[in-house]
Design an enzyme around this catalytic site. Sequence first.
Site, short mmCIF file in Angstrom:
data_model
loop_
_atom_site.label_atom_id
_atom_site.label_comp_id
_atom_site.label_asym_id
_atom_site.label_seq_id
_atom_site.Cartn_x
_atom_site.Cartn_y
_atom_site.Cartn_z
N ASN A 113 8.07 -5.52 -0.20
CA ASN A 113 7.26 -4.90 0.84
C ASN A 113 8.05 -4.59 2.10
O ASN A 113 7.69 -3.68 2.85
CB ASN A 113 6.08 -5.83 1.19
CG ASN A 113 5.37 -5.42 2.45
OD1 ASN A 113 4.64 -4.42 2.47
ND2 ASN A 113 5.59 -6.16 3.54
N TYR B 215 13.23 8.90 6.22
CA TYR B 215 12.20 7.96 5.76
C TYR B 215 11.64 8.41 4.42
O TYR B 215 11.50 7.61 3.48
CB TYR B 215 11.08 7.86 6.79
CG TYR B 215 9.95 6.98 6.33
CD1 TYR B 215 10.13 5.61 6.18
CD2 TYR B 215 8.70 7.51 6.03
CE1 TYR B 215 9.08 4.79 5.73
CE2 TYR B 215 7.66 6.72 5.59
CZ TYR B 215 7.85 5.35 5.44
OH TYR B 215 6.83 4.55 4.99
N PRO C 84 1.09 4.06 -0.37
CA PRO C 84 0.01 4.22 0.61
C PRO C 84 0.23 5.44 1.50
O PRO C 84 1.37 5.84 1.78
CB PRO C 84 0.10 2.93 1.45
CG PRO C 84 1.06 2.03 0.73
CD PRO C 84 1.96 2.92 -0.05
#
Length: 253
Positions: free
Chosen positions: A87, A153, A183
Site C-alpha cells: 500500500n 505518478y 482506486p
Amino acid sequence: MARYVLITGATSGIGKAMAYAFADNQDYLILTGRRVNKLKEIQADLTAKYGISVHYYQMDVTQAAEVAAVCRQILHDVPQIDILINNAGLALGLEKFHKYEVTDMVTMLDTNVKGLLYVTRQILPSMVEKNTGHIINIGSTAGIYAYAGAAVYAATKSAVKVLSDGIRIDTIDTNIKVTTIQPGIVETDFSEVRFHGDKERAATVYQGIEALQAEDIAQSVLFVANQPSHVQISDMTIMATKQATGFLIHREK
C-alpha cells in the site's frame, strides 16, 4: 482461520483503514510505516478494540537494505505471511513534465515502484515455499488513464499493474493469488502530501464531489481477500459515482 496480513504504509489513509477492516475480520496484523508513533497508536487501539495480535515495524520501503532486514525479522517473528498488501505510495506535485521537480519524480519512483519490488521480493519466496499466499498491490486509476500534471505518478501506477500481472504469470504454477486494486478519487491525506502540506489547495481536490473514502477501499480489499481459494480477482477498479476516466470528474456547484 485467522490470517497473517502484512500492510505497508499503514499509518494513515487507505493503509490504516485496511488495518481496521482486517482487524474487524479477526485477522492478525503486521503493520509497517515510517512513523513509529502512529504505528504504536494503531496497535494499541486495534488490540483494545478487537483483541487480536498486532505486530508493527518501522520501515521505509525506499531503503532496500532496511526492507530486507525488517522483512527477515517479520518472517522470524510470525509463522507466515498469508496476505501482503503493498500500500505504501504517494504522489508529489502536479506540474507539466518539463517543469517537474526531479526530486519529486525520483521519490515517486522509489516509493511506488522500487518499494513494491523490495518488499515483494523479500516476502514472495516464503509464499512460494509454502505454496500459498495473496499479494494485493494498491495501484490507481492513474495507472490506466494518465492525466495532466501526473505523467510520472501515472507511470508508477501503470508499473504497479504490469508488475502484478508479471508476478501472477511467474507464480501461475502455485496457489498464490495476485491482485491489483485501482482506486479513483479517495478523500485522504493523499492530496495534502501531493501538495507538500498545502491543506487549502488539497481541499479543492474534493470540492463538489462525494469522493470515495479510505474505508470504501478497505472493504473492497477485504472482499477480494475473502474469496474462496479457487477464486482470484486479478484487478478491481473503484471510482466515485461522478468520476469517469482518471481526473474526469463532474463537480456540483
